[in-house]
Design a protein around this motif. Structure first.
Motif, mmCIF file in Angstrom:
data_model
loop_
_atom_site.group_PDB
_atom_site.id
_atom_site.type_symbol
_atom_site.label_atom_id
_atom_site.label_comp_id
_atom_site.label_asym_id
_atom_site.label_seq_id
_atom_site.Cartn_x
_atom_site.Cartn_y
_atom_site.Cartn_z
ATOM 1 N N LEU A 130 0.830 -1.209 0.000
ATOM 2 C CA LEU A 130 0.000 0.000 0.000
ATOM 3 C C LEU A 130 0.860 1.252 0.000
ATOM 4 C CD1 LEU A 130 -2.827 -1.166 2.426
ATOM 5 C CD2 LEU A 130 -2.947 -0.902 -0.052
ATOM 6 N N ALA A 131 2.075 1.128 0.537
ATOM 7 C CA ALA A 131 3.001 2.257 0.438
ATOM 8 C C ALA A 131 3.338 2.524 -1.027
ATOM 9 C CB ALA A 131 4.274 1.968 1.231
ATOM 10 N N LEU A 156 7.111 6.589 -8.164
ATOM 11 C CA LEU A 156 6.716 5.185 -8.099
ATOM 12 C C LEU A 156 7.857 4.283 -8.556
ATOM 13 C CD1 LEU A 156 4.598 2.974 -7.680
ATOM 14 C CD2 LEU A 156 3.804 3.387 -10.026
ATOM 15 N N ALA A 157 8.489 4.639 -9.662
ATOM 16 C CA ALA A 157 9.610 3.843 -10.165
ATOM 17 C C ALA A 157 10.778 3.863 -9.172
ATOM 18 C CB ALA A 157 10.064 4.371 -11.520
ATOM 19 N N ALA A 158 11.061 5.029 -8.597
ATOM 20 C CA ALA A 158 12.151 5.148 -7.627
ATOM 21 C C ALA A 158 11.863 4.334 -6.366
ATOM 22 C CB ALA A 158 12.362 6.618 -7.264
ATOM 23 N N HIS A 159 10.639 4.425 -5.898
ATOM 24 C CA HIS A 159 10.241 3.668 -4.708
ATOM 25 C C HIS A 159 10.383 2.172 -4.965
ATOM 26 C CE1 HIS A 159 7.826 2.624 -1.131
ATOM 27 N NE2 HIS A 159 7.254 1.727 -1.919
ATOM 28 N N GLN A 160 9.990 1.724 -6.173
ATOM 29 C CA GLN A 160 10.053 0.308 -6.482
ATOM 30 C C GLN A 160 11.486 -0.213 -6.474
ATOM 31 O OE1 GLN A 160 7.304 -1.525 -6.594
ATOM 32 N NE2 GLN A 160 8.772 -3.201 -6.510
ATOM 33 N N ALA A 172 15.486 7.664 -6.144
ATOM 34 C CA ALA A 172 15.738 6.300 -5.675
ATOM 35 C C ALA A 172 16.948 6.238 -4.746
ATOM 36 C CB ALA A 172 15.942 5.372 -6.867
ATOM 37 N N ALA A 173 17.991 6.980 -5.059
ATOM 38 C CA ALA A 173 19.191 6.974 -4.223
ATOM 39 C C ALA A 173 18.882 7.450 -2.808
ATOM 40 C CB ALA A 173 20.277 7.843 -4.857
ATOM 41 N N ALA A 202 8.033 11.283 -0.921
ATOM 42 C CA ALA A 202 8.284 9.854 -0.745
ATOM 43 C C ALA A 202 9.095 9.561 0.515
ATOM 44 C CB ALA A 202 8.999 9.294 -1.968
ATOM 45 N N ILE A 203 9.953 10.488 0.926
ATOM 46 C CA ILE A 203 10.735 10.296 2.154
ATOM 47 C C ILE A 203 9.806 10.136 3.355
ATOM 48 C CG2 ILE A 203 12.332 11.413 3.761
ATOM 49 C CD1 ILE A 203 13.748 10.384 1.362
ATOM 50 N N GLY A 204 8.708 10.888 3.382
ATOM 51 C CA GLY A 204 7.752 10.793 4.467
ATOM 52 C C GLY A 204 7.129 9.410 4.564
ATOM 53 N N VAL A 205 6.874 8.790 3.405
ATOM 54 C CA VAL A 205 6.328 7.433 3.395
ATOM 55 C C VAL A 205 7.294 6.471 4.074
ATOM 56 C CG1 VAL A 205 5.602 5.515 1.923
ATOM 57 C CG2 VAL A 205 4.992 7.866 1.296
ATOM 58 N N TRP A 206 8.564 6.618 3.779
ATOM 59 C CA TRP A 206 9.560 5.708 4.339
ATOM 60 C C TRP A 206 9.801 5.948 5.825
ATOM 61 C CZ3 TRP A 206 12.793 1.896 1.902
ATOM 62 C CH2 TRP A 206 12.356 1.578 0.609
#
Length: 465
Positions: free
Chosen positions: A264-265, A277-281, A361-362, A421-425
């Motif tokens: 779900l993240a 999305l690609a970076a997160h994957q 992604a990095a 995206a950092i907040g999600v992590w």
């Protein structure tokens, strides 16, 4: 100094756990490396949008099949306990019951996967990502049956302490998956050019090979013959099926809650855009690899703790748990160091022609480095508790940690607090840390509260029956 003393004191336990866990780790990796291989080939050959679609489909498919993957390892723990008591007939019943449970779960979970594939619009992804992911996931749905058959049959090998069988088959399957990814995506030789769907078909082919190979080996190998005598075929497996379901489903749901959080993240990050999305994957793939390696140590912990229960050794339970924690912390510390220092290079393994995706992604790989220890500790604690047949409270702990803490916090930090995206992590890290603390506390509390081993055996018997 403290760590050196611990390693010396538990040298024998560590060696035994390591011998058992390494082949399991490699076999466990096969479950997730199919998706990693798919993403590597898709990202390099087809680009960012197909990579996001493949990653989304792999994540959601594994979310559902993960219930079965998380439920079936209880069979290895039960087989290990029966083996330590020289109960050959029970080993046979558990093996056959496990296969029946695998077929039942594959029908249910595969069907749900198909339903989910036709409702991708619920996840708010872009039309192109949703279209590609739907077709990809439909093919993955067909691979749930051979996947769970393989996982179930593996439990006999692991429970009898022959984990190298599944390891060898998994390594072979990974090679098959890589070859078919290339030839089916590109259309090499007599094979048609199928693009993204070729990657999904390669996973199906590999899983069919895994299921067939392990069943053929088990039924032909001399070492398993005493457990597969024809005289056992008339023994009813009904009670064993219910035992596996009663103990396994909570374990499967525990696995589901964690995998669901990460899946779900993926959806939440998808709302931020295709590049994120690609970076997160890419980052989540790397974290999934180290997590699955830690689950191998967790499986070894469950097997060794359960065997100690069968032998009537309270000290054996404690030492098996400590050894597993030490191994997991050591390995995940190395993984964290790699993620923190080689993040840029790791990203180039997936994609090289999209600087925006690579930069995001990095930064996410660095975040993945920070939660390695929490992830490793919580999964080993779960393995120890599974060896004690303690499954219900740990399921509630994971539900709270991931769905009450991690997911809501990820959304709040990503959107209202605009941390992207950092907040999600950061939200994921918080949930994993809470789970690690609570599950570890429960494992050692269960042992500390047992004044004698008869109490432990009675508690485990109640849990099973």
């Amino acid at each position: 100094m403290v760590s050196t003393t611990l390693f010396r004191a538990y040298r024998t336990e560590l060696a035994d756990t390591l011998r058992l866990s390494v082949p399991i780790v490699i076999a466990q990796l096969g479950v997730v490396l199919m998706g990693v291989t798919d993403n590597l080939f898709v990202g390099r050959l087809l680009g960012a949008v197909p990579l996001g679609a493949a990653g989304l489909a792999n994540s959601l498919s594994f979310l559902l099949s993960g219930i079965g993957v998380g439920a079936l390892p209880v069979v290895a723990a039960l087989i290990s306990k029966a083996r330590s008591q020289n109960d050959v007939a029970t080993v046979n019943r558990l093996f056959r019951a496990g296969l029946r449970v695998a077929i039942l779960l594959s029908v249910i979970l595969g069907g749900l996967s198909v339903v989910l594939a036709y409702n991708f619009e619920l996840f708010g992804q872009t039309p192109e990502v949703a279209r590609l992911a739907r077709n990809f996931m439909l093919i993955l749905s067909a691979s749930v049956l051979p996947l769970l058959i393989f996982v179930s049959a593996r439990q006999l090998c692991d429970g009898l302490r022959y984990p190298h069988v599944a390891m060898a088959i998994t390594l072979s399957a990974l090679g098959i998956n890589a070859v078919f990814n290339y030839v089916l995506i590109k259309g090499i030789g007599p094979f048609p050019e199928l693009g993204l769907m070729g990657s999904a078909l390669s996973t199906l082919i590999s899983r069919l090979f895994m299921a067939a190979a392990i069943l053929i080996y088990i039924y032909r190998a001399e070492r398993f013959r005493e457990y597969l005598q024809s005289s056992f075929q008339n023994l009813s497996t009904t009670s064993d099926i219910w035992t596996i379901l009663r103990l396994g489903i909570p374990g499967g749901m525990t696995f589901f809650f964690e995998i669901a959080t990460f899946s779900l993240a993926v959806v939440i990050v998808g709302w931020l855009g295709e590049d994120r999305l690609a970076a997160h994957q890419i980052a989540i793939n790397m974290a999934s690899v180290t997590y699955m390696m830690a689950t191998g140590i967790s499986s070894a912990a469950a097997i060794r703790v359960s065997a100690a229960v069968g032998r009537g050794s309270r000290e054996g339970i404690f030492k098996a748990g400590i050894a597993a924690f030490l191994l997991s912390v050591s390995f995940m510390s190395l993984a964290a160091l790699l993620f923190l220092t080689a993040n840029d290079w790791l990203v180039t393994l997936y994609i090289r022609d999209n600087p925006a995706v690579m930069t995001i992604a990095a930064s996410l790989v660095i975040m993945a480095g920070f939660f390695q220890l929490s992830d490793g500790v919580q999964v080993v604690a779960l393995g120890g508790l599974r060896g004690l047949s303690d499954v219900n409270v740990p399921t509630l702990i994971t539900l709270f940690s991931y769905w009450v803490v991690a997911l809501p916090l990820s959304y709040v930090l990503a959107f209202p607090f605009k941390m992207d995206a950092i907040g999600v992590w950061i939200g994921l890290l918080a949930g994993l840390t809470i789970a690690a603390v609570l599950l570890t506390w429960r494992f050692f509390r269960r042992i500390a509260r047992m004044n004698n081993f008869d109490q432990l055996k009675s508690e485990v018997a109640v849990s099973i029956h």
